[in-house]
Design a protein around this motif. Structure first.
Motif, mmCIF file in Angstrom:
data_model
loop_
_atom_site.group_PDB
_atom_site.id
_atom_site.type_symbol
_atom_site.label_atom_id
_atom_site.label_comp_id
_atom_site.label_asym_id
_atom_site.label_seq_id
_atom_site.Cartn_x
_atom_site.Cartn_y
_atom_site.Cartn_z
ATOM 1 N N THR A 54 0.830 -1.204 0.000
ATOM 2 C CA THR A 54 0.000 0.000 0.000
ATOM 3 C C THR A 54 0.864 1.253 0.000
ATOM 4 O O THR A 54 0.630 2.193 -0.774
ATOM 5 C CB THR A 54 -0.943 0.010 1.216
ATOM 6 N N TYR A 55 1.889 1.263 0.830
ATOM 7 C CA TYR A 55 2.768 2.433 0.901
ATOM 8 C C TYR A 55 3.646 2.564 -0.340
ATOM 9 O O TYR A 55 3.797 3.657 -0.892
ATOM 10 C CB TYR A 55 3.645 2.368 2.157
ATOM 11 N N SER A 56 4.243 1.483 -0.775
ATOM 12 C CA SER A 56 5.207 1.582 -1.876
ATOM 13 C C SER A 56 4.547 1.847 -3.224
ATOM 14 O O SER A 56 5.205 2.311 -4.153
ATOM 15 C CB SER A 56 6.054 0.309 -1.955
ATOM 16 N N GLU A 57 3.229 1.583 -3.353
ATOM 17 C CA GLU A 57 2.550 1.757 -4.631
ATOM 18 C C GLU A 57 1.613 2.961 -4.690
ATOM 19 O O GLU A 57 1.108 3.289 -5.762
ATOM 20 C CB GLU A 57 1.782 0.485 -4.995
ATOM 21 N N CYS A 58 1.361 3.631 -3.570
ATOM 22 C CA CYS A 58 0.471 4.789 -3.619
ATOM 23 C C CYS A 58 1.131 5.904 -4.419
ATOM 24 O O CYS A 58 2.342 6.040 -4.463
ATOM 25 C CB CYS A 58 0.106 5.256 -2.212
ATOM 26 N N GLN A 59 0.319 6.715 -5.078
ATOM 27 C CA GLN A 59 0.839 7.804 -5.902
ATOM 28 C C GLN A 59 1.022 9.097 -5.118
ATOM 29 O O GLN A 59 1.917 9.886 -5.416
ATOM 30 C CB GLN A 59 -0.076 8.037 -7.113
ATOM 31 N N THR A 60 0.161 9.320 -4.139
ATOM 32 C CA THR A 60 0.315 10.473 -3.252
ATOM 33 C C THR A 60 0.106 10.016 -1.823
ATOM 34 O O THR A 60 -0.587 9.022 -1.562
ATOM 35 C CB THR A 60 -0.676 11.607 -3.563
ATOM 36 N N LEU A 102 16.898 12.596 5.352
ATOM 37 C CA LEU A 102 16.039 12.014 6.386
ATOM 38 C C LEU A 102 16.859 11.384 7.506
ATOM 39 O O LEU A 102 16.452 11.399 8.666
ATOM 40 C CB LEU A 102 15.092 10.988 5.766
ATOM 41 N N ALA A 103 18.027 10.826 7.175
ATOM 42 C CA ALA A 103 18.880 10.226 8.204
ATOM 43 C C ALA A 103 19.288 11.275 9.231
ATOM 44 O O ALA A 103 19.349 10.992 10.432
ATOM 45 C CB ALA A 103 20.119 9.599 7.565
ATOM 46 N N GLY A 104 19.550 12.504 8.769
ATOM 47 C CA GLY A 104 19.916 13.568 9.684
ATOM 48 C C GLY A 104 18.814 13.922 10.662
ATOM 49 O O GLY A 104 19.078 14.364 11.781
ATOM 50 N N ALA A 105 17.570 13.719 10.264
ATOM 51 C CA ALA A 105 16.431 14.061 11.109
ATOM 52 C C ALA A 105 15.921 12.890 11.937
ATOM 53 O O ALA A 105 15.113 13.074 12.844
ATOM 54 C CB ALA A 105 15.288 14.594 10.240
ATOM 55 N N THR A 106 16.373 11.679 11.645
ATOM 56 C CA THR A 106 15.767 10.490 12.252
ATOM 57 C C THR A 106 15.919 10.446 13.762
ATOM 58 O O THR A 106 14.944 10.269 14.494
ATOM 59 C CB THR A 106 16.339 9.212 11.608
ATOM 60 N N GLY A 107 17.130 10.611 14.269
ATOM 61 C CA GLY A 107 17.338 10.516 15.713
ATOM 62 C C GLY A 107 16.601 11.584 16.484
ATOM 63 O O GLY A 107 15.892 11.288 17.454
ATOM 64 N N VAL A 108 16.734 12.836 16.061
ATOM 65 C CA VAL A 108 16.120 13.931 16.807
ATOM 66 C C VAL A 108 14.598 13.931 16.695
ATOM 67 O O VAL A 108 13.920 14.499 17.540
ATOM 68 C CB VAL A 108 16.700 15.298 16.381
ATOM 69 N N SER A 109 14.058 13.279 15.665
ATOM 70 C CA SER A 109 12.598 13.209 15.517
ATOM 71 C C SER A 109 12.009 11.998 16.225
ATOM 72 O O SER A 109 10.806 11.748 16.129
ATOM 73 C CB SER A 109 12.212 13.160 14.037
ATOM 74 N N ILE A 141 7.732 6.043 8.216
ATOM 75 C CA ILE A 141 6.838 6.001 7.055
ATOM 76 C C ILE A 141 7.586 6.293 5.752
ATOM 77 O O ILE A 141 7.353 5.596 4.743
ATOM 78 C CB ILE A 141 5.642 6.956 7.260
ATOM 79 N N PRO A 142 8.501 7.267 5.701
ATOM 80 C CA PRO A 142 9.260 7.452 4.452
ATOM 81 C C PRO A 142 9.969 6.183 3.970
ATOM 82 O O PRO A 142 10.059 5.949 2.766
ATOM 83 C CB PRO A 142 10.259 8.555 4.819
ATOM 84 N N ALA A 143 10.429 5.351 4.884
ATOM 85 C CA ALA A 143 11.089 4.102 4.480
ATOM 86 C C ALA A 143 10.116 3.122 3.838
ATOM 87 O O ALA A 143 10.508 2.303 3.007
ATOM 88 C CB ALA A 143 11.757 3.445 5.688
ATOM 89 N N LEU A 144 8.831 3.210 4.196
ATOM 90 C CA LEU A 144 7.814 2.378 3.545
ATOM 91 C C LEU A 144 7.400 2.979 2.203
ATOM 92 O O LEU A 144 7.162 2.258 1.238
ATOM 93 C CB LEU A 144 6.584 2.238 4.445
ATOM 94 N N LEU A 145 7.317 4.308 2.151
ATOM 95 C CA LEU A 145 6.922 4.977 0.909
ATOM 96 C C LEU A 145 7.995 4.836 -0.166
ATOM 97 O O LEU A 145 7.686 4.653 -1.341
ATOM 98 C CB LEU A 145 6.675 6.465 1.174
ATOM 99 N N LEU A 146 9.259 4.949 0.239
ATOM 100 C CA LEU A 146 10.382 4.993 -0.698
ATOM 101 C C LEU A 146 11.465 4.001 -0.273
ATOM 102 O O LEU A 146 12.587 4.390 0.059
ATOM 103 C CB LEU A 146 10.945 6.422 -0.738
ATOM 104 N N PRO A 147 11.150 2.702 -0.287
ATOM 105 C CA PRO A 147 12.089 1.712 0.258
ATOM 106 C C PRO A 147 13.411 1.627 -0.486
ATOM 107 O O PRO A 147 14.413 1.196 0.097
ATOM 108 C CB PRO A 147 11.305 0.397 0.175
ATOM 109 N N ARG A 148 13.449 2.028 -1.752
ATOM 110 C CA ARG A 148 14.713 1.989 -2.493
ATOM 111 C C ARG A 148 15.599 3.196 -2.208
ATOM 112 O O ARG A 148 16.779 3.191 -2.524
ATOM 113 C CB ARG A 148 14.444 1.901 -3.997
#
Length: 196
Positions: free
Chosen positions: A4-10, A87-94, A101-108
């Motif tokens: 569902t996440y990797s194939e959604c368009q928006t 996104l890696a720069g923001a991961t720990g502090v967030s 969710i970004p990793a599910l949306l854009l796994p590659r």
């Protein structure tokens, strides 16, 4: 869920990550609101802040292949080589909300452990998150307990509960999502909108 996440368009969401710290000295908590917006193939924006702290805003934005970030700490804008690095720069502090969710949306494009990497999974009791009936999956994620609440109709993540044990305290995270897929997105949600 992963499909569902990797194939959604928006995709858009807004939510909060609430971390509660428990120790011998008592209990404290921190709330981090966040928002995500994506239009395939090139537009993406993530932002989070810390509630009550006007100096904590972090933005990661990509438009037509150019990635830009802003963090109030240091008050600087940067141009990382890739969205994954931004996104890696923001991961720990967030508290991880910049990655989950970004990793599910854009796994590659977004590396690291994903929700699909959980182990020792079992089906929990069905739960209600707001107006949404959810399946729950109880599992281990990097050795810590996690419960993922998945909308029974859309297969989108509505909530994640997790806990980590440290030498002198325990942290409990509750992340609530309000996601929408495949709908028209206001272009303003994808603008960088960083202070200068």
């Amino acid at each position: 869920m992963a499909t569902t996440y990797s194939e959604c368009q928006t995709y858009t969401d807004s939510g909060t990550l609430t971390t509660t710290y428990l120790s011998d000295e008592g209990e404290s908590s921190e709330v981090k609101p966040f928002a995500t917006a994506m239009i395939r193939p090139h537009q993406f924006r993530f932002e989070f802040s810390v509630e009550g702290d006007s100096q904590s805003r972090y933005i990661v934005c990509r438009d037509q292949g150019q990635v830009r970030t802003w963090w109030d700490v240091g008050r600087r804008s940067e141009r990382p080589y890739s969205l994954g690095l931004g996104l890696a720069g923001a991961t720990g502090v967030s508290g991880g909300s910049a990655h989950t969710i970004p990793a599910l949306l854009l796994p590659r494009e977004v590396g690291g452990r994903k929700l699909t990497d959980v182990t020792k999974t079992k089906r929990g009791d069905d739960q209600q998150q707001g107006d949404h009936a959810c399946f729950t999956i109880e599992a281990q994620f990097s050795g810590d307990p996690i419960t993922i609440w998945i909308d029974q109709e859309s297969y989108l993540v509505r909530r994640i509960d997790s806990q980590s044990e440290f030498d002198d305290f325990t942290s409990q995270d509750v992340t609530i999502y309000d996601p929408v897929i495949n709908s028209t997105i206001d272009p303003s949600l994808l603008k960088f909108r960083a202070p200068y």
